[in-house]
Write a protein that holds these residues in place. Structure first.
Motif, PDB file in Angstrom:
ATOM      1  N   GLU A  30       0.381   4.272  -2.622  1.00 30.07           N
ATOM      2  CA  GLU A  30       0.051   5.633  -2.198  1.00 30.07           C
ATOM      3  C   GLU A  30       1.073   6.638  -2.715  1.00 30.07           C
ATOM      4  O   GLU A  30       0.725   7.769  -3.073  1.00 30.07           O
ATOM      5  N   LEU A  84       0.816  -1.206   0.000  1.00 31.81           N
ATOM      6  CA  LEU A  84       0.000   0.000   0.000  1.00 31.81           C
ATOM      7  C   LEU A  84       0.855   1.264   0.000  1.00 31.81           C
ATOM      8  O   LEU A  84       0.518   2.246  -0.672  1.00 31.81           O
ATOM      9  N   ASP A  85       1.967   1.274   0.740  1.00 28.44           N
ATOM     10  CA  ASP A  85       2.784   2.491   0.795  1.00 28.44           C
ATOM     11  C   ASP A  85       3.337   2.857  -0.579  1.00 28.44           C
ATOM     12  O   ASP A  85       3.407   4.044  -0.941  1.00 28.44           O
ATOM     13  N   ARG A  94       0.199   7.372  -6.251  1.00 27.75           N
ATOM     14  CA  ARG A  94      -0.938   8.300  -6.284  1.00 27.75           C
ATOM     15  C   ARG A  94      -0.479   9.722  -5.986  1.00 27.75           C
ATOM     16  O   ARG A  94      -1.026  10.691  -6.512  1.00 27.75           O
ATOM     17  N   GLY A  95       0.552   9.830  -5.158  1.00 29.40           N
ATOM     18  CA  GLY A  95       1.063  11.140  -4.799  1.00 29.40           C
ATOM     19  C   GLY A  95       1.669  11.906  -5.962  1.00 29.40           C
ATOM     20  O   GLY A  95       1.749  13.138  -5.921  1.00 29.40           O
ATOM     21  N   GLY A 128      -3.674   4.211  -8.666  1.00 27.62           N
ATOM     22  CA  GLY A 128      -3.024   3.135  -7.934  1.00 27.62           C
ATOM     23  C   GLY A 128      -3.936   1.955  -7.676  1.00 27.62           C
ATOM     24  O   GLY A 128      -5.134   2.124  -7.442  1.00 27.62           O
TER      25      GLY A 128
END
Length: 202
Positions: free
Chosen positions: A178, A174-175, A181-182, A187
């Motif tokens: 994310e 997940l990290d 997505r940043g 994602g």
């Protein structure tokens, strides 16, 4: 219902196309190091980012792991650890390889972004011709950036020739998703080939 993505796709390698580190190989590493399991893996992962980024070569990495464990690995031991480490990461998901090759054959723009050290990257390329399906292959040890650094994703987008907003990034962590997505990417946390195939409209 999740909207189908028909644009470019950026894949993670381990945990998505390649299998996670196998248990038998992990056990052999611990036995070879000759130290307890828990502190071994803490030292292994504490230095792994620097190894993956190419900041450390394999010799320096294992020297550093030994130091963190309060021991010293001699050259013969380091050669063994390098060999067994690479061998513990060799499994591949054939269903995902089929998906990747199908996307490439259909003309989809696809790339690969993996946190991977030089020794493993070299072996993986030699043994897996399907890597040629990717228009862009970004191994962290060669671009000197590793997920979840924003620069690693942007490096891929630039070389894929696609706006980050038009790229779907998939990873089992997940990290890392994310972080993608940043920088504007779409994602997807990978769970299985079937779910991803449906998301991609395949």
């Amino acid at each position: 219902m999740t909207e189908t993505h028909r644009g470019a796709v950026l894949f993670d390698l381990f945990g998505v196309i390649a299998l996670p580190q196998d248990d038998a190989g992990k056990g052999r590493l611990v036995r070879t190091a000759g130290v307890p399991n828990e502190p071994f893996w803490k030292a292994y992962w504490d230095l792994r980012r620097r190894y993956d980024r190419g900041d450390l070569d394999g010799y320096a990495y294992w020297k550093g792991v030994g130091e963190r464990l309060g021991t010293e690995f001699d050259d013969a031991k380091i050669i063994e650890l390098l060999k067994f480490d690479v061998e513990s990461w060799r499994g591949v998901d054939s269903e995902m390889v089929d998906l990747v090759q199908g996307l490439a054959a259909s003309g989809r723009t696809i790339g690969l972004l993996s946190n991977i050290p030089t020794e493993l990257a070299d072996r993986f390329e030699n043994e897996n011709r399907w890597l040629e399906a990717f228009g862009v292959v970004a191994f962290s040890c060669r671009i000197n950036m590793a997920k979840p650094e924003a620069g690693a994703y942007l490096w891929c987008a630039e070389r894929m020739g696609v706006d980050p907003r038009d790229i779907l990034f998939t990873d089992d962590r997940l990290d890392n998703v994310e972080a993608a997505r940043g920088v504007g990417m779409r994602g997807h946390v990978f769970t299985n080939a079937g779910t991803l195939r449906r998301l991609l409209g395949e």
